[in-house]
Design an enzyme around this catalytic site. Structure first.
Site, mmCIF file in Angstrom:
data_model
loop_
_atom_site.group_PDB
_atom_site.id
_atom_site.type_symbol
_atom_site.label_atom_id
_atom_site.label_comp_id
_atom_site.label_asym_id
_atom_site.label_seq_id
_atom_site.Cartn_x
_atom_site.Cartn_y
_atom_site.Cartn_z
ATOM 1 N N ALA A 1 -6.627 -0.532 10.228
ATOM 2 C CA ALA A 1 -5.203 -0.418 10.577
ATOM 3 C C ALA A 1 -4.726 -1.464 11.589
ATOM 4 O O ALA A 1 -3.839 -2.272 11.288
ATOM 5 C CB ALA A 1 -4.914 0.992 11.079
ATOM 6 N N ARG B 1 3.314 -13.252 8.888
ATOM 7 C CA ARG B 1 4.693 -13.178 8.420
ATOM 8 C C ARG B 1 5.616 -13.918 9.376
ATOM 9 O O ARG B 1 6.534 -14.624 8.959
ATOM 10 C CB ARG B 1 5.137 -11.705 8.289
ATOM 11 C CG ARG B 1 6.369 -11.538 7.407
ATOM 12 C CD ARG B 1 6.749 -10.064 7.199
ATOM 13 N NE ARG B 1 5.573 -9.235 6.998
ATOM 14 C CZ ARG B 1 5.307 -8.107 7.661
ATOM 15 N NH1 ARG B 1 6.137 -7.674 8.591
ATOM 16 N NH2 ARG B 1 4.216 -7.419 7.410
ATOM 17 N N CYS C 1 -7.563 8.705 7.052
ATOM 18 C CA CYS C 1 -6.995 10.049 7.175
ATOM 19 C C CYS C 1 -6.948 10.755 5.820
ATOM 20 O O CYS C 1 -6.782 11.961 5.749
ATOM 21 C CB CYS C 1 -5.578 9.989 7.735
ATOM 22 S SG CYS C 1 -5.416 8.965 9.187
ATOM 23 N N ARG D 1 -0.806 -12.795 1.147
ATOM 24 C CA ARG D 1 -0.431 -12.941 2.557
ATOM 25 C C ARG D 1 -1.106 -14.140 3.232
ATOM 26 O O ARG D 1 -0.912 -14.356 4.425
ATOM 27 C CB ARG D 1 -0.759 -11.640 3.308
ATOM 28 C CG ARG D 1 -0.047 -10.453 2.699
ATOM 29 C CD ARG D 1 0.004 -9.254 3.584
ATOM 30 N NE ARG D 1 0.609 -8.126 2.860
ATOM 31 C CZ ARG D 1 0.769 -6.927 3.342
ATOM 32 N NH1 ARG D 1 0.370 -6.649 4.567
ATOM 33 N NH2 ARG D 1 1.330 -5.968 2.624
ATOM 34 N N ASP E 1 -8.310 2.175 17.530
ATOM 35 C CA ASP E 1 -9.217 3.237 17.962
ATOM 36 C C ASP E 1 -10.285 2.800 18.962
ATOM 37 O O ASP E 1 -11.047 3.631 19.447
ATOM 38 C CB ASP E 1 -9.924 3.846 16.737
ATOM 39 C CG ASP E 1 -8.989 4.670 15.872
ATOM 40 O OD1 ASP E 1 -7.778 4.729 16.188
ATOM 41 O OD2 ASP E 1 -9.462 5.260 14.886
ATOM 42 N N ALA F 1 -3.870 6.908 13.793
ATOM 43 C CA ALA F 1 -3.476 5.822 12.891
ATOM 44 C C ALA F 1 -2.175 5.127 13.281
ATOM 45 O O ALA F 1 -2.072 3.898 13.206
ATOM 46 C CB ALA F 1 -3.347 6.373 11.470
ATOM 47 N N TYR G 1 21.487 21.980 11.365
ATOM 48 C CA TYR G 1 21.355 23.380 10.947
ATOM 49 C C TYR G 1 22.036 23.628 9.613
ATOM 50 O O TYR G 1 23.162 23.203 9.390
ATOM 51 C CB TYR G 1 21.962 24.338 11.986
ATOM 52 C CG TYR G 1 22.301 25.680 11.380
ATOM 53 C CD1 TYR G 1 21.280 26.518 10.911
ATOM 54 C CD2 TYR G 1 23.623 26.093 11.227
ATOM 55 C CE1 TYR G 1 21.583 27.724 10.297
ATOM 56 C CE2 TYR G 1 23.929 27.299 10.617
ATOM 57 C CZ TYR G 1 22.909 28.111 10.150
ATOM 58 O OH TYR G 1 23.207 29.294 9.540
#
Lengths: 471, 471
Positions: B12, B23, B44, B72, B302, B320, B448
């Site tokens: 990630a 980019r 996950c 990319r 992480d 994540a 609501y």
């Protein structure tokens, strides 16, 4: 400490005020005048009652008159219509069966609510033409639906595609107005087998939402076989005694019933007669404590203005939460603990068949410019759950911000029902309430797990795209 | 402008950084070293792959290595393990099939992630003992489940109530740890017919959530026939070659498989060897831009700390969204546009069978006191839709605030799956991010309508009750 707190109107704002005041000051005398027989009812539930998902009108009542009287010790007088307020004498005059009562007050709350707007066209007084503002409106509509389903409808035009739900399909009906009520009633009527024609004067339904939301909802209505007539002016409702057709600027559509969902306006006559000032919106003007220009006279709920959190200006957005919140605040204030009920963000939600939508803040660019902003909006569509997770849908988010300050101004969201467009709007409300920028919102640490969103929740995706445009 | 941006770790944080940098600055050379073969995957989602709701591991991959390389233009080198960083020479050394590469960098991002903690007990190296940290872990577990379902399990103890799902019911398994992974894997294994024993050292599952949430989830696990063993220390995993039993402080439970869900720790060895400092949490310390004590060396995801929005202190919450957000911020920073990735609120969500839960901020009172607050919490249970609306459930909200400043510190919510505990937490995240008080939150103009909540959303009900205590 106030001795007698008098309230005109026994629905959300009125009963919230009464309950809160009595809870905080048990020795306070609290008198509520309600002209009808129903109090504290959830008018928002009426479409679902007409639809048949709620079995009894009583289910819409959160607290009964007996409970208010016996358990909460509130002097609730139903069937009492207040016809005059005398601010000098500090009294109100109420008419009721068998006479008239003059009731003195120390503090007074005007909570007279709003009434359905009937458009100025011919034929609105024909039989079979309904509005949906009150419990009795709901009762009449439900009875009509029940009769029609028993085959007692007056017309049985072609049994078109709307008849898919029911074998004992009924006829064609017209719904005038593509706002909440119009859309919820389209669902309620279609679910009962009616062929629904929805007439909208403007070029889209739900005009307070973003165009993307309006389009998604209109597309879904059509998928559900609702005939959506946009840019269509209803000119007359025609018929002899009973409505027989909706005549528009370019068509005539046979119907056996018409529901007018053309908005509401604040009930202000009583207040005006007493010299209480209205604001520019036409609703009763108040300060932050909901006090009017007349000392000790408060106004809250659908008859009153509120302050918009984005513009800081008075706004008229008659919705249930505001009525409850401001009523409750007044109930606290009159017991000697001055409480601001807070601003509004114009947040609203609607379910349309299997789609849900929410809006909050300022989305419309003209409206934003009028309030001094330089608006920019971005619309994105993202998955409602992780791409690999089963059964998800999509959420389309329109996010609006001010180019100058980068402040978030508003948002409109739409998704399949259950995919969270409405609850996800909570994040944007938080940003609006705190004056956050798009850059702030982009960094909100929102909950993520595959069954609930993509790693970036759709709200964050929209923020990311919009903040890219603002750098 | 940086010339070469090198990234260690292709999940990630790493791939978000690589993508964003490329980019924003297409002439930048971006080199990513990933020791495995998988990049940019949704770890996950692994429990749902094991469960069988996702058919292929490839579905967890958001962008493939080929796409990174070809579309990319990122120099992604899988199968390359970085074994040393030389901050003086500004190089990293990577080992791979056929040799060693020394790669110079101008900016370096350490995104080495976290690894599963294996508890220091005997038997964790037996066959049939698994963790769930990597794609290969997921693959092995899925293969195990598939074999077991074909009747190839090594044991077939009593075919207990967990066998309700499948005719070809399999055996008894142990899950050690009642956190996200433990609970998601309990669901995944039970859905495949296993009789699941969940062992939790402490007195409740999901210890980062409120007690009310923990209890609701544990009750639901039991309803789903998961045997929840609280206050239970696992002393050994016993067996010959293959695990045969979980031996606890007061019992011995026969199992044919064990899943260790006992948390993760940051992978920091590479950084430490290079003289990069860790914080008190044991993860890599960084400034607001994720730069470590070594100039031009960043750490995100992480393996790194982040700043907690409530305490303002460093915290280690490996999730994540943070990895994505901070990776992306570093990708921007190294192209010459310094970007803070924002703080974290420790927000997390979990689905447990038919229940969903979310938590955000500081809920634990000891933790709050340690951060200098005087905490108070209230827990309420409210309907998830209008009382009269069909099919609703309930949402239980625990809201924590500081008595002194009235500031919202955190919240924990639980509801039936689909009734919005997770998305409703967005409102509280907004309040935390902006340092709002409970009185502010109480006045949030949340959406609501009867199909979505009561007039006061459960989050507002909790705020109302808590603010009543704070006046």
């Amino acid at each position: 400490m106030t001795d007698t707190f008098v309230i005109v109107g026994g629905d959300a704002a009125g009963m919230a005020a009464a309950s809160k005041a009595k809870r905080d000051a048990s020795d306070l005398e609290v008198v509520v005048f309600e002209k009808g027989e129903w109090v504290s009812y959830g008018a928002c539930g009426l479409p679902y009652y007409v639809k048949g998902e709620i079995q009894s009108l009583e289910h819409l009542v959160s607290v009964t008159p007996e409970e208010f009287r016996e358990e909460r010790d509130i002097d609730l007088r139903t069937g009492h219509e207040v016809v005059a307020i005398d601010p000098d004498a500090k009294t109100v005059t109420a008419e009721h069966d068998g006479g008239e009562t003059v009731q003195p007050y120390d503090s007074l709350l005007i909570a007279t609510g709003a009434e359905s707007v009937v458009p100025p066209i011919d034929g609105t007084d024909l039989e079979g033409v309904y509005t949906l503002g009150s419990m009795s409106d709901g009762k009449e509509l439900r009875e009509y639906v029940a009769r029609a389903r028993k085959g007692e409808s007056l017309q049985q035009p072609d049994r078109g595609p709307a008849c898919r739900y029911l074998e004992d399909c009924t006829g064609s009906v017209g719904v005038v107005g593509g706002g909440y009520i119009g859309i919820e009633m389209a669902e309620a009527l279609a679910a009962n087998g009616f062929e629904v024609n929805l007439f909208q004067r403007g070029d889209r339904v739900l005009k307070g939402f973003s165009e993307a939301t309006s389009e998604a909802v209109a597309d879904h209505l059509r998928e559900q076989d609702v005939a959506v007539h946009l840019d269509t002016e209803v000119e007359t409702l025609s018929g002899d005694e009973r409505v027989e057709a909706v005549v528009t600027d370019d068509d005539r559509i046979e119907v056996e019933m018409v529901l007018l969902g053309t908005g509401v306006r604040p009930r202000t006559a009583l207040a005006e007669d007493a010299g209480i000032e209205l604001g520019e919106t036409g609703a009763i003007e108040t300060d932050a404590y909901r006090e009017t220009n007349v000392p000790d006279v408060y106004a809250a709920g659908d008859c009153a203005e509120a302050t918009h959190v984005v513009t800081g200006e008075p706004a008229y957005v008659p919705l249930a939460l505001t009525a409850n919140r401001h009523g409750r605040a007044v109930g606290q204030t009159v017991t000697g603990r001055p409480t601001e009920g807070g601003a509004i963000a114009g947040t609203a939600a609607v379910k349309a068949f299997d789609v849900e939508a929410a809006r909050t803040g300022i989305i419309d660019h003209d409206e934003a410019r009028e309030a001094g902003f330089d608006p920019i909006s971005e619309t994105i569509t993202a998955k409602s759950r992780a791409g690999y997770y089963p059964d998800g849908g999509t959420v389309t988010v329109t996010l609006t911000a001010d180019r100058d300050t980068k402040r978030v101004l508003g948002a409109s969201l739409v998704s399949e029902y259950g995919e969270g467009a409405v609850h996800r709007s909570h994040a944007v409300v938080g940003a609006l309430e705190e004056g956050a920028t798009v850059f702030d919102l982009e960094n909100y640490d929102l909950a993520y797990a595959p069954p609930f969103n993509t790693t970036w929740d759709p709200v964050l995706v929209a923020s990311k795209v919009l903040s890219g445009k603002l750098r």
